[in-house]
Design an enzyme around this catalytic site. Structure first.
Site, PDB file in Angstrom:
ATOM      1  N   HIS A 207      85.561  55.584  18.108  1.00 52.80           N
ATOM      2  CA  HIS A 207      84.674  55.872  19.239  1.00 52.80           C
ATOM      3  C   HIS A 207      83.220  55.747  18.885  1.00 52.80           C
ATOM      4  CE1 HIS A 207      88.044  58.531  20.845  1.00 52.80           C
ATOM      5  NE2 HIS A 207      88.152  57.294  21.255  1.00 52.80           N
ATOM      6  N   GLU A 449      95.048  31.311  18.885  1.00 49.56           N
ATOM      7  CA  GLU A 449      94.822  32.300  17.829  1.00 49.56           C
ATOM      8  C   GLU A 449      95.949  32.354  16.813  1.00 49.56           C
ATOM      9  OE1 GLU A 449      93.878  35.949  19.928  1.00 49.56           O
ATOM     10  OE2 GLU A 449      95.474  35.652  21.371  1.00 49.56           O
ATOM     11  N   ASP A 473      91.909  37.002  15.778  1.00 47.94           N
ATOM     12  CA  ASP A 473      93.298  36.790  15.389  1.00 47.94           C
ATOM     13  C   ASP A 473      93.482  35.486  14.631  1.00 47.94           C
ATOM     14  OD1 ASP A 473      94.797  39.049  16.159  1.00 47.94           O
ATOM     15  OD2 ASP A 473      94.391  38.542  18.241  1.00 47.94           O
ATOM     16  N   CYS A 520      86.025  33.117  21.599  1.00 46.33           N
ATOM     17  CA  CYS A 520      85.659  34.430  22.127  1.00 46.33           C
ATOM     18  C   CYS A 520      85.830  35.596  21.160  1.00 46.33           C
ATOM     19  CB  CYS A 520      86.430  34.718  23.405  1.00 46.33           C
ATOM     20  SG  CYS A 520      88.203  34.833  23.186  1.00 46.33           S
TER      21      CYS A 520
HETATM   22  C1  PEP Z   1      90.539  37.467  19.255  1.00 48.92           C
HETATM   23  O1  PEP Z   1      91.639  37.570  18.728  1.00 48.92           O
HETATM   24  O2  PEP Z   1      89.563  36.889  18.734  1.00 48.92           O
HETATM   25  C2  PEP Z   1      90.294  38.037  20.581  1.00 48.92           C
HETATM   26  C3  PEP Z   1      89.182  37.799  21.218  1.00 48.92           C
HETATM   27  O3  PEP Z   1      91.233  38.859  21.098  1.00 48.92           O
HETATM   28  P1  PEP Z   1      91.481  40.369  20.618  1.00 48.92           P
HETATM   29  O4  PEP Z   1      90.345  40.755  19.723  1.00 48.92           O
HETATM   30  O5  PEP Z   1      91.530  41.176  21.880  1.00 48.92           O
HETATM   31  O6  PEP Z   1      92.796  40.255  19.930  1.00 48.92           O
HETATM   32 MG    MG Z   2      93.330  38.148  19.896  1.00 48.71          MG
END
Ligand code: PEP
Ligand code: MG
Length: 600
Positions: A207, A449, A473, A520
């Site tokens: 948090h 990913e 990931d 992302c």
């Molecule tokens: C990622 O894996 O980069 C991603 C954006 O998804 P998350 O972090 O939610 O797994």
């Molecule tokens: Mg991910």
């Protein structure tokens, strides 16, 4: 509850310089006087009840639970009214823990059968649960023990001293050092007075870290004993960029930190001046710079930071911390609101990526021995087609209110994509025949990913509209390094040539098939990596809202042709260490005005 400890009366602060190293949780430098907040200890004694006292004890316990619920609901509502959706959601988690039936019933049963006082029985029940959580291999679950303990303390306090209430906030700007900070603690700290904070416990996903980043406050967590190391009133520096806390800094060190803070402030002013500009390189390559958001309410903040849309709307928030799944209407409203907040810019809504370390009890998902290699993302959803179908319907309905795209997480085979594509067609046919307002012609893409998706990217690209690389990931799976395991954190290396090659390969596969490719994960938030991502030819970058201005500045000062050459040259090295070191040197050389951003 945390109580501020005022500067120790009579006792001069220990003035020796101390440097502590922890986990950088939120970037920036804060300098100020320290307020140490300590966990108020609650003394629980074991008391044997007479048989005729049992019923009164049960009532006393339930009254304390009701009082705690009122306090938490009050704090949550205050947070909602002041636009702090993040804190409000965390307090919602505390309410769920408080109302856990098993804990309440086990306590009442123990009071009745063992004839012991309520605080003694409740503490024992809650300690058992938190011991179990603490043993978990998952950082996410370990983090949740601090929630459990916070709720336990509040209930015990209400049992022992019904009059006690939140700590008063301090009234001059200060740094807060504490063992840990719960949402209720931060709700009680006035944002104007909080310069930065440092905690003994917590990791990047705790948090304290989440809140610091969402408020843009420098923070360092996981410092082990910072709350004991400083006296209230001592001068200190919290360097959230490097994960360092310096208590009683030497005059030289204070001067260096003050200069760095000033140069960060100059950068912030510069960032503000380009907020509404496009993310376009010096040689005219336009990159869509969007934001990753965890909940629809954050969409507004992302736009304020200069994002052109949302590149990743994580929808797990809807499915976690509740006892049954959300309905279609509820989702359609929330997604539609996010779409409206950023329209005409796009919002990419990712179908829920539960599993791994995010479990919803009503899905009956057990973590399994290797949760990240288990029933996660699209795999889990295909086992709950009803839920996926209602989420897809909600997304298509929300699409009537803005520029919406759909994205599927954790794809590892073409079959998964095909099943979802068929389901999308079914859903659209139903929506049409039901006459419900929706928009059908929207883009549907996948997250790349898994190594499987990387190496069949050419095939996947034939059957979807875009790729978004999930770098968090992609690194975890490509390097076989658990992203939440602090013991191997140094192996989690975004500069590893396997990672950079994979990204370049995926972009080439997308472009060869005529679709666009974005990225992302957290990688897009690191200014030093941004030139390499531009060099890989990515069309879109989606970063945390707080990092958007820095990323935009780097893009605007980059020449895409030179960035391509830089990536080629760096990929001539064989190790992540060499690539990372040269990337940093190059960054400092190419962007001298932004060098502060390249600090290791
Ligand atoms: C990622 O894996 O980069 C991603 C954006 O998804 P998350 O972090 O939610 O797994
Ligand atoms: Mg991910």
């Amino acid at each position: 509850m945390l109580q501020p400890i005022e500067p120790s009366a009579g006792k001069p602060p220990a003035e020796t310089r101390r440097i502590l190293k922890g986990i950088p949780a939120s970037p920036g430098i804060a300098i100020g006087k320290v307020s140490v907040l300590r966990q108020e200890s609650v003394l629980v004694e074991e008391r044997v009840l007479r048989p005729e006292e049992v019923e009164a004890e049960r009532r006393r316990f339930l009254q304390a639970i009701a009082r705690t619920r009122r306090q938490l609901e009050g704090l949550r509502d205050t947070m909602l009214q002041s636009g702090n959706g993040e804190e409000a959601r965390l307090l919602e988690t505390h309410l769920l823990i408080l109302d856990d039936r098993e804990a309440l019933e086990s306590t009442i049963e123990a009071v009745r059968l063992e004839r012991r006082n309520a605080e003694f029985c409740y503490r024992r029940v809650m300690n058992r649960v938190s011991d179990k959580l603490e043993e978990s291999n998952s950082e996410y679950f370990r983090e949740r023990t601090s929630d459990l303990k916070a709720v336990k303390r509040r209930v015990l306090r209400n049992l022992l001293n019904p009059a006690s209430e939140m700590a008063a906030s301090l009234n001059e700007p200060h740094l807060v050092f504490a063992p840990d900070l719960t949402p209720a603690d931060t709700a009680a700290l006035s944002p104007e007075q909080l310069l930065g904070f440092a905690t003994d416990h917590g990791g990047r996903t705790g948090h304290a870290a989440i809140l610091a980043r969402s408020r843009g406050i420098p923070a360092v967590v996981g410092l082990a004993n910072v709350s004991d190391a400083a006296e209230g009133g001592e001068l200190a520096v919290v360097d959230g960029t490097r994960g360092i806390v310096e208590i009683s800094p030497s005059p030289d060190s204070l001067r260096v930190y003050t200069e760095r803070r000033a140069s960060q402030q100059r950068l912030a002013e510069r960032f503000a001046s380009i907020r509404s500009e496009e993310a376009v390189t010096k040689d005219g390559v336009r990159i869509l710079l969007s934001a990753n958001v965890e909940a629809p309410e954050e969409a507004r903040r992302a736009v304020e930071q200069g994002a052109r849309g949302i590149g990743l709307l994580r929808t797990e928030f809807f499915f976690l911390n509740r006892t049954d799944p959300p309905g279609e209407d509820e989702q359609a409203d929330a997604y539609g609101a996010a779409a409206e907040a950023v329209a005409p810019d796009p919002v990419i809504i990712r179908t829920m990526d539960l599993g791994g370390d995010k479990l919803a009890a009503y899905l009956g998902s057990e973590p399994g021995a290797n949760p990240f290699l288990g029933l996660r993302g699209i795999r889990l959803m295909l086992q709950h087609p009803g839920l996926l179908r209602s989420q897809l319907r909600a997304i298509y309905r929300a699409a009537a209110r803005g520029n919406v795209k759909i994205m599927i997480p954790m794809v590892s085979g073409l079959e998964e994509l095909r099943i979802v594509n068929r389901m999308r067609e079914d859903v659209l046919r139903d929506l049409r025949s039901e006459g419900l307002e929706h928009r059908g012609e929207i883009e549907a893409g996948i997250m790349v990913e898994t190594p499987a998706a990387i190496w069949i990217a050419d095939r996947l690209a034939q059957e979807c509209d875009f790729f978004s690389i999930g770098s968090n990931d992609l690194i975890q799976y490509s390097l076989a390094v658990d992203r939440g395991n602090e013991r191997i954190a140094s192996l989690y290396d975004p500069f590893h040539p396997a990672v950079l090659r994979a990204i370049r390969h995926v972009v080439e596969a997308a472009h060869a098939a005529g679709i666009w490719a974005g990225l992302c994960g957290e990688m897009a938030s690191d200014p030093v990596i941004v030139p390499l991502l531009v060099g890989a030819g990515l069309d879109e970058l989606s970063a945390g809202p707080f990092f958007i201005p820095a990323v935009k500045s780097v893009i605007r000062e980059t020449n895409a042709g030179e960035a391509r050459a830089l990536l080629d040259r760096l990929l001539g090295h064989s190790t992540g260490g060499e690539i990372g070191a040269e990337a940093r040197r190059e960054f400092a050389r190419m962007y001298p005005d932004l060098a502060e951003l390249a600090e290791p």
